[in-house]
Design a protein around this motif. Structure first.
Motif, mmCIF file in Angstrom:
data_model
loop_
_atom_site.group_PDB
_atom_site.id
_atom_site.type_symbol
_atom_site.label_atom_id
_atom_site.label_comp_id
_atom_site.label_asym_id
_atom_site.label_seq_id
_atom_site.Cartn_x
_atom_site.Cartn_y
_atom_site.Cartn_z
ATOM 1 N N CYS A 108 0.832 -1.202 0.000
ATOM 2 C CA CYS A 108 0.000 0.000 0.000
ATOM 3 C C CYS A 108 0.868 1.253 0.000
ATOM 4 C CB CYS A 108 -0.949 0.005 1.190
ATOM 5 S SG CYS A 108 -0.208 0.560 2.734
ATOM 6 N N ALA A 155 -0.920 -9.132 -0.191
ATOM 7 C CA ALA A 155 -1.260 -7.721 0.007
ATOM 8 C C ALA A 155 -0.622 -7.242 1.306
ATOM 9 C CB ALA A 155 -2.776 -7.537 0.060
ATOM 10 N N ASN A 172 -0.636 -4.213 3.813
ATOM 11 C CA ASN A 172 -1.485 -3.072 4.166
ATOM 12 C C ASN A 172 -0.897 -2.308 5.343
ATOM 13 O OD1 ASN A 172 -3.975 -3.694 2.439
ATOM 14 N ND2 ASN A 172 -3.577 -5.636 3.474
ATOM 15 N N ARG A 193 -6.962 -1.614 4.575
ATOM 16 C CA ARG A 193 -6.591 -2.663 3.625
ATOM 17 C C ARG A 193 -6.654 -2.183 2.169
ATOM 18 N NH1 ARG A 193 -6.432 -7.904 5.919
ATOM 19 N NH2 ARG A 193 -7.042 -7.901 8.093
ATOM 20 N N GLU A 235 -5.402 -4.600 -0.614
ATOM 21 C CA GLU A 235 -6.405 -5.622 -0.946
ATOM 22 C C GLU A 235 -7.525 -5.046 -1.798
ATOM 23 O OE1 GLU A 235 -7.913 -8.412 2.109
ATOM 24 O OE2 GLU A 235 -6.315 -7.507 3.316
ATOM 25 N N ARG A 236 -7.990 -3.860 -1.443
ATOM 26 C CA ARG A 236 -9.082 -3.232 -2.184
ATOM 27 C C ARG A 236 -8.695 -2.976 -3.636
ATOM 28 N NH1 ARG A 236 -11.974 1.161 1.747
ATOM 29 N NH2 ARG A 236 -12.337 -0.248 3.494
ATOM 30 N N GLU A 267 -8.693 -6.310 -5.443
ATOM 31 C CA GLU A 267 -10.075 -6.749 -5.673
ATOM 32 C C GLU A 267 -10.724 -5.954 -6.800
ATOM 33 O OE1 GLU A 267 -11.907 -6.511 -1.811
ATOM 34 O OE2 GLU A 267 -10.802 -8.257 -1.090
ATOM 35 N N LYS A 327 -7.910 -11.724 -6.055
ATOM 36 C CA LYS A 327 -8.048 -11.954 -4.615
ATOM 37 C C LYS A 327 -6.668 -12.270 -4.050
ATOM 38 C CE LYS A 327 -10.568 -13.500 -0.922
ATOM 39 N NZ LYS A 327 -10.116 -12.709 0.174
ATOM 40 N N ALA A 328 -6.252 -11.542 -3.026
ATOM 41 C CA ALA A 328 -4.966 -11.802 -2.386
ATOM 42 C C ALA A 328 -5.005 -13.164 -1.700
ATOM 43 C CB ALA A 328 -4.642 -10.716 -1.374
ATOM 44 N N SER A 383 -2.615 -11.788 3.262
ATOM 45 C CA SER A 383 -2.667 -10.360 3.525
ATOM 46 C C SER A 383 -2.067 -10.087 4.894
ATOM 47 C CB SER A 383 -4.120 -9.893 3.487
ATOM 48 O OG SER A 383 -4.208 -8.537 3.797
#
Length: 125
Positions: free
Chosen positions: A8, A60, A62, A67, A70-71, A74, A79-80, A83
């Protein structure tokens, strides 16, 4: 095939911890991964498909419970597989991501970065 790791774009105090953790993480794992910035990937998802990363084994990373990494995945239909969230290893309250007005974060310590780097590494296994 290397695992894709999407980090992130945390800012403020969280970014300092994340940067140190990524440095520690990369020392041990750079040959096993392809790393992406979630901010870059969000606006240029083609990078992921061109990289050769196995999208069924994405990790992912974060900086907070929002998160965002992840977003973004998605939003791309990925799909991770695993995470990690920085808040899972912090033992103190850290401010939310926001515009940085000061780059003086005296409370950041190496132990926090090491714990998060270890958590990131465990997500690869």
């Amino acid at each position: 095939m290397r695992k894709g790791v999407v980090v992130c774009g945390a800012n403020g105090e969280r970014s300092v911890i994340l940067e140190k953790a990524v440095e520690l993480f990369a020392k041990k794992n750079s040959s096993r991964i392809i790393q992406f910035s979630a901010c870059s990937l969000g606006v240029s998802p083609l990078m992921l498909s061109m990289s050769g990363a196995d999208t069924s084994k994405m990790v992912a990373v974060n900086g907070c419970r929002n998160r965002c990494a992840e977003r973004i995945l998605e939003g791309m239909g990925v799909k991770a597989e695993r995470s990690v969230v920085m808040d899972d290893v912090l033992q103190r309250e850290v401010g939310a991501c926001k515009a940085t007005c000061s780059f003086d974060f005296p409370n950041v310590n190496e132990e926090e970065a090491k714990r998060f780097a270890d958590l990131m590494g465990s997500a690869l296994d």
